[in-house]
Design an enzyme around this catalytic site. Structure first.
Site, mmCIF file in Angstrom:
data_model
loop_
_atom_site.group_PDB
_atom_site.id
_atom_site.type_symbol
_atom_site.label_atom_id
_atom_site.label_comp_id
_atom_site.label_asym_id
_atom_site.label_seq_id
_atom_site.Cartn_x
_atom_site.Cartn_y
_atom_site.Cartn_z
ATOM 1 N N GLU A 67 8.030 -0.246 -7.097
ATOM 2 C CA GLU A 67 7.247 0.946 -7.429
ATOM 3 C C GLU A 67 7.117 1.043 -8.945
ATOM 4 O O GLU A 67 7.889 0.427 -9.687
ATOM 5 C CB GLU A 67 7.959 2.201 -6.899
ATOM 6 C CG GLU A 67 8.026 2.283 -5.394
ATOM 7 C CD GLU A 67 6.652 2.237 -4.739
ATOM 8 O OE1 GLU A 67 5.822 3.094 -5.002
ATOM 9 O OE2 GLU A 67 6.412 1.286 -3.962
ATOM 10 N N ARG A 113 -7.821 3.990 -14.990
ATOM 11 C CA ARG A 113 -7.470 4.610 -16.269
ATOM 12 C C ARG A 113 -8.006 3.758 -17.415
ATOM 13 O O ARG A 113 -8.443 4.266 -18.423
ATOM 14 C CB ARG A 113 -5.929 4.678 -16.317
ATOM 15 C CG ARG A 113 -5.364 5.537 -17.351
ATOM 16 C CD ARG A 113 -3.967 5.968 -17.004
ATOM 17 N NE ARG A 113 -3.071 4.893 -16.541
ATOM 18 C CZ ARG A 113 -1.802 5.099 -16.256
ATOM 19 N NH1 ARG A 113 -1.289 6.303 -16.367
ATOM 20 N NH2 ARG A 113 -1.033 4.113 -15.831
ATOM 21 N N LYS A 164 3.077 6.431 0.220
ATOM 22 C CA LYS A 164 4.079 7.064 1.100
ATOM 23 C C LYS A 164 4.741 8.273 0.440
ATOM 24 O O LYS A 164 5.088 9.240 1.124
ATOM 25 C CB LYS A 164 5.143 6.057 1.547
ATOM 26 C CG LYS A 164 5.796 5.270 0.427
ATOM 27 C CD LYS A 164 5.065 3.987 0.150
ATOM 28 C CE LYS A 164 5.623 3.294 -1.066
ATOM 29 N NZ LYS A 164 5.193 1.923 -1.206
ATOM 30 N N GLY A 217 5.279 -7.919 -8.025
ATOM 31 C CA GLY A 217 4.449 -6.764 -7.643
ATOM 32 C C GLY A 217 5.013 -5.964 -6.482
ATOM 33 O O GLY A 217 4.297 -5.180 -5.865
ATOM 34 N N GLU A 240 -1.857 3.270 7.065
ATOM 35 C CA GLU A 240 -1.056 2.165 7.605
ATOM 36 C C GLU A 240 -0.242 1.459 6.523
ATOM 37 O O GLU A 240 0.904 1.054 6.745
ATOM 38 C CB GLU A 240 -2.002 1.149 8.283
ATOM 39 C CG GLU A 240 -1.316 -0.016 8.953
ATOM 40 C CD GLU A 240 -0.384 0.425 10.079
ATOM 41 O OE1 GLU A 240 -0.883 0.862 11.126
ATOM 42 O OE2 GLU A 240 0.854 0.329 9.909
ATOM 43 N N ILE A 263 2.862 -4.835 7.950
ATOM 44 C CA ILE A 263 3.215 -4.697 9.378
ATOM 45 C C ILE A 263 2.482 -3.487 9.962
ATOM 46 O O ILE A 263 2.589 -2.394 9.409
ATOM 47 C CB ILE A 263 4.739 -4.472 9.554
ATOM 48 C CG1 ILE A 263 5.541 -5.582 8.877
ATOM 49 C CG2 ILE A 263 5.096 -4.370 11.031
ATOM 50 C CD1 ILE A 263 7.039 -5.323 8.885
ATOM 51 N N LYS A 301 9.178 6.379 3.595
ATOM 52 C CA LYS A 301 8.608 5.669 4.756
ATOM 53 C C LYS A 301 9.281 6.125 6.056
ATOM 54 O O LYS A 301 8.628 6.305 7.089
ATOM 55 C CB LYS A 301 8.778 4.156 4.568
ATOM 56 C CG LYS A 301 7.976 3.610 3.392
ATOM 57 C CD LYS A 301 8.462 2.212 3.013
ATOM 58 C CE LYS A 301 7.650 1.632 1.874
ATOM 59 N NZ LYS A 301 8.272 0.448 1.273
ATOM 60 N N VAL A 338 3.671 2.362 5.103
ATOM 61 C CA VAL A 338 4.970 2.012 5.695
ATOM 62 C C VAL A 338 5.004 0.526 6.043
ATOM 63 O O VAL A 338 4.163 0.037 6.802
ATOM 64 C CB VAL A 338 5.260 2.847 6.968
ATOM 65 C CG1 VAL A 338 6.634 2.503 7.526
ATOM 66 C CG2 VAL A 338 5.172 4.338 6.674
ATOM 67 N N THR A 358 -1.836 -3.610 -8.170
ATOM 68 C CA THR A 358 -1.479 -4.619 -7.160
ATOM 69 C C THR A 358 -2.263 -4.398 -5.857
ATOM 70 O O THR A 358 -2.937 -5.305 -5.357
ATOM 71 C CB THR A 358 0.039 -4.558 -6.865
ATOM 72 O OG1 THR A 358 0.738 -4.744 -8.091
ATOM 73 C CG2 THR A 358 0.462 -5.610 -5.858
HETATM 74 P P1 NDP Z 1 0.137 -0.403 -9.552
HETATM 75 O O1 NDP Z 1 0.995 0.218 -10.605
HETATM 76 O O2 NDP Z 1 0.053 -1.886 -9.524
HETATM 77 O O3 NDP Z 1 -1.357 0.163 -9.674
HETATM 78 C C1 NDP Z 1 -1.611 1.534 -9.778
HETATM 79 C C2 NDP Z 1 -3.038 1.759 -10.273
HETATM 80 O O4 NDP Z 1 -3.207 3.140 -10.476
HETATM 81 C C3 NDP Z 1 -3.338 1.096 -11.615
HETATM 82 O O5 NDP Z 1 -4.715 0.860 -11.692
HETATM 83 C C4 NDP Z 1 -2.925 2.180 -12.612
HETATM 84 O O6 NDP Z 1 -3.578 2.082 -13.843
HETATM 85 C C5 NDP Z 1 -3.415 3.416 -11.888
HETATM 86 N N1 NDP Z 1 -2.636 4.589 -12.278
HETATM 87 C C6 NDP Z 1 -1.305 4.747 -12.227
HETATM 88 N N2 NDP Z 1 -0.970 5.972 -12.654
HETATM 89 C C7 NDP Z 1 -2.118 6.592 -12.983
HETATM 90 C C8 NDP Z 1 -2.426 7.880 -13.493
HETATM 91 N N3 NDP Z 1 -1.470 8.789 -13.740
HETATM 92 N N4 NDP Z 1 -3.707 8.189 -13.739
HETATM 93 C C9 NDP Z 1 -4.681 7.285 -13.495
HETATM 94 N N5 NDP Z 1 -4.462 6.037 -13.014
HETATM 95 C C10 NDP Z 1 -3.187 5.704 -12.754
HETATM 96 O O7 NDP Z 1 0.641 0.184 -8.180
HETATM 97 P P2 NDP Z 1 0.554 -0.507 -6.743
HETATM 98 O O8 NDP Z 1 -0.800 -1.065 -6.552
HETATM 99 O O9 NDP Z 1 1.739 -1.359 -6.538
HETATM 100 O O10 NDP Z 1 0.760 0.775 -5.815
HETATM 101 C C11 NDP Z 1 -0.306 1.629 -5.467
HETATM 102 C C12 NDP Z 1 0.129 2.460 -4.270
HETATM 103 O O11 NDP Z 1 0.402 1.591 -3.176
HETATM 104 C C13 NDP Z 1 1.404 3.272 -4.482
HETATM 105 O O12 NDP Z 1 1.306 4.466 -3.770
HETATM 106 C C14 NDP Z 1 2.478 2.381 -3.864
HETATM 107 O O13 NDP Z 1 3.597 3.103 -3.447
HETATM 108 C C15 NDP Z 1 1.720 1.823 -2.705
HETATM 109 N N6 NDP Z 1 2.210 0.577 -2.139
HETATM 110 C C16 NDP Z 1 2.482 -0.478 -2.962
HETATM 111 C C17 NDP Z 1 2.869 -1.680 -2.416
HETATM 112 C C18 NDP Z 1 3.147 -2.882 -3.247
HETATM 113 O O14 NDP Z 1 3.582 -3.901 -2.697
HETATM 114 N N7 NDP Z 1 2.938 -2.842 -4.545
HETATM 115 C C19 NDP Z 1 3.009 -1.844 -0.951
HETATM 116 C C20 NDP Z 1 2.688 -0.655 -0.178
HETATM 117 C C21 NDP Z 1 2.307 0.500 -0.776
HETATM 118 P P3 NDP Z 1 -2.947 1.202 -15.047
HETATM 119 O O15 NDP Z 1 -3.165 -0.227 -14.630
HETATM 120 O O16 NDP Z 1 -3.745 1.634 -16.205
HETATM 121 O O17 NDP Z 1 -1.488 1.568 -15.109
HETATM 122 N N1 HSE Z 2 8.063 -0.782 -3.535
HETATM 123 C C1 HSE Z 2 7.797 -0.961 -2.167
HETATM 124 C C2 HSE Z 2 8.769 -1.970 -1.587
HETATM 125 C C3 HSE Z 2 6.384 -1.428 -1.951
HETATM 126 O O1 HSE Z 2 9.427 -2.660 -2.372
HETATM 127 O O2 HSE Z 2 8.908 -2.053 -0.379
HETATM 128 C C4 HSE Z 2 5.991 -1.480 -0.496
HETATM 129 O O3 HSE Z 2 5.885 -0.193 0.035
#
Ligand code: NDP
Ligand code: HSE
Length: 441
Positions: free
Chosen positions: A193, A45, A108, A190, A132, A139, A208, A135, A13
């Site tokens: 977590e 991956r 976080k 999306g 940034e 924002i 956070k 959290v 995401t």
């Molecule tokens: P996603 O699950 O959508 O994406 C994670 C990515 O990392 C995917 O490409 C996934 O691969 C890869 N991945 C996950 N685990 C592993 C692993 N063990 N080894 C190698 N690759 C891995 O997560 P998000 O994009 O939602 O979140 C990413 C980060 O951003 C997290 O720290 C989250 O807390 C943070 N975050 C997320 C927000 C949101 O709104 N989603 C907002 C703010 C922060 P694959 O596709 O193969 O699973």
């Molecule tokens: N899982 C988190 C939330 C993503 O729902 O707020 C943003 O950090």
């Protein structure tokens, strides 16, 4: 000047949102940063999945599954960790730092648990770790706390900082959806977590809050000292009774400076329906910060989702690009305070926290039951603000009814002692449900 080169680890995401926003707004971003910012390598991956998501843009990047190769590439200046969790993400971030790369992360969990180690490593190497997006999604609350409010002695922060749980509570209240359906909706959008129990049980919000508390009060990250309670045990009847009494229930993160120490707590909280925080719905986040000079300030926006989060990640990429050549000693410290000036102010255990309370209990509708309960509260020095006794016929057909009590501020341990005595009464036929009320602000 040559564009600065970014290696992206993870393409879910946030990773894909970052790639999209950076590409779409590249001209304006270049004018702001003073040079181009390009994602030239992506490691995932499953490259086939990322290839499909990249579409025609795939030709602009080198895509592979070797994370270390991206980090070790001498052409890469900034590593953007968009994987999540505290396992492989920690190893990759520390490796990037050891190779002298700046790091941008939205993770976080990683910072709340391993921030001290990561920031120390970054200081040793003279690199930046920007976070940034970790959290409140889009924002710019880290920027506000660390820079905009730097003149203030910050007194408290109270925030809705988890989009998933706020979305679930809104969908349950406004559309009458059940918990599981509302959670599935948040996952499809999306917001959640990878392990949604982190959202539901308040852990993500506590990560956070731990980061914000450290920045606000100049204390080390102490996630293990945070009090964490999620929304999984929240009953629909309490949402309803709270509304009858003029409150909304939100999962709130609260950190406050008191004379005895720092409060650091996440739990479902009643807030007056008149407060701005009460009208924050869906995946929106809001953070209320109280500083001694500025008074109360409120930051509101999308707290989760691809592009809102990418907005914060790209802002960090621009910041790092601008400061890339600056003397490390003149950069803003990771946690706002100089690392040698962190305070050892204790984090208070939840028993020593002061709050108002909502208490709900089921009683036999007999003479004297209310008098017994109010006497126990009075004996404990707990003052009642409001009391609601439902008509027995509206609640059950066996002569039992619900009593809801709102207290004024009091110590948590005093309330717990009073609850134990109330539950021992023969006329009280349920456990007491206890929720905290946030009356400050
Ligand atoms: P996603 O699950 O959508 O994406 C994670 C990515 O990392 C995917 O490409 C996934 O691969 C890869 N991945 C996950 N685990 C592993 C692993 N063990 N080894 C190698 N690759 C891995 O997560 P998000 O994009 O939602 O979140 C990413 C980060 O951003 C997290 O720290 C989250 O807390 C943070 N975050 C997320 C927000 C949101 O709104 N989603 C907002 C703010 C922060 P694959 O596709 O193969 O699973
Ligand atoms: N899982 C988190 C939330 C993503 O729902 O707020 C943003 O950090």
């Amino acid at each position: 000047m040559e564009p600065i080169k970014v290696g992206l680890l993870g393409f879910g995401t946030v990773g894909s949102g970052t790639f999209t926003v950076l590409r779409r707004n590249q001209e304006e971003i270049k004018r702001r940063a003073g040079r181009g910012i390009e994602i030239t390598r992506i490691a995932v991956r499953n490259p086939a999945k990322a290839l499909a998501a990249l579409g025609e843009a795939a030709s602009t990047v080198q895509l592979g599954s070797d994370f270390n190769a991206v980090i070790d590439d001498p052409a890469i200046d900034i590593v953007a960790e968009m994987i999540g969790g505290t396992g492989i993400a920690r190893e990759l971030v520390l490796r990037a730092i050891s190779k002298g790369k700046h790091v941008v992360t939205a993770n976080k969990a990683l910072l709340a648990v391993h921030g001290t180690e990561i920031f120390a490593a970054a200081r040793t190497q003279g690199v930046m770790v920007a976070f940034e997006a970790a959290v409140a999604g889009g924002i710019p609350i880290i920027k506000a706390l660390r820079e905009g409010l730097t003149a203030n002695r910050i007194q408290s922060i109270a925030g809705i900082i988890n989009g998933t749980t706020n979305y679930i509570l809104s969908e349950m209240r406004e559309r009458g959806l059940d918990f599981a359906t509302a959670l599935a909706g948040a996952q499809a959008l999306g917001y959640a977590e990878a392990d949604p129990t982190f959202d539901i049980e308040g852990v993500d919000a506590a990560h956070k809050l731990t980061i914000m508390s450290a920045i606000a009060f100049g204390i080390p990250m102490q996630f293990d000292r945070a009090y964490v309670e999620g929304i999984s045990k929240l009953a629909a009847i309490d949402i309803k009774y709270a509304e009858d009494l003029g409150y909304r229930i939100k999962l709130l993160g609260i950190t406050r400076r008191t004379e005895r120490g720092i409060e650091l707590r996440v739990h479902p909280t009643l807030i007056s329906a008149k407060r701005l925080l009460a009208s924050v719905e869906g995946a929106m986040n809001a953070v209320e910060v109280h500083g001694d000079a500025v008074g109360t300030t409120l930051y509101y926006g999308k707290g989760a989702g691809a592009e809102p989060t990418a907005s914060a990640v790209v802002a960090d990429l621009v910041d790092v690009t601008r400061l890339h050549t600056a003397d490390p000693g003149h950069r803003v410290p990771h946690l706002a305070f100089q690392p040698q000036s962190l305070a050892d102010t204790p984090v208070l255990p939840i028993d020593d926290v002061t709050s108002g309370y909502y208490l709900r209990l089921r009683v036999a509708d007999v003479t004297g039951v209310l008098a017994d309960i109010t006497r126990i509260l009075a004996d404990a020095g707990i003052s009642i603000d409001a009391l609601l006794q439902k008509e027995a016929e509206q609640v059950a057909d066996n002569g039992e009814t619900d009593v809801v009590i709102i207290t004024h501020d009091t110590l948590e341990k005093n309330v717990n002692a009073a609850i134990a005595r109330i539950e021992a009464l023969s006329t009280v036929v349920s456990n007491v449900t206890k929720l905290r009320i946030e009356a400050h602000g």
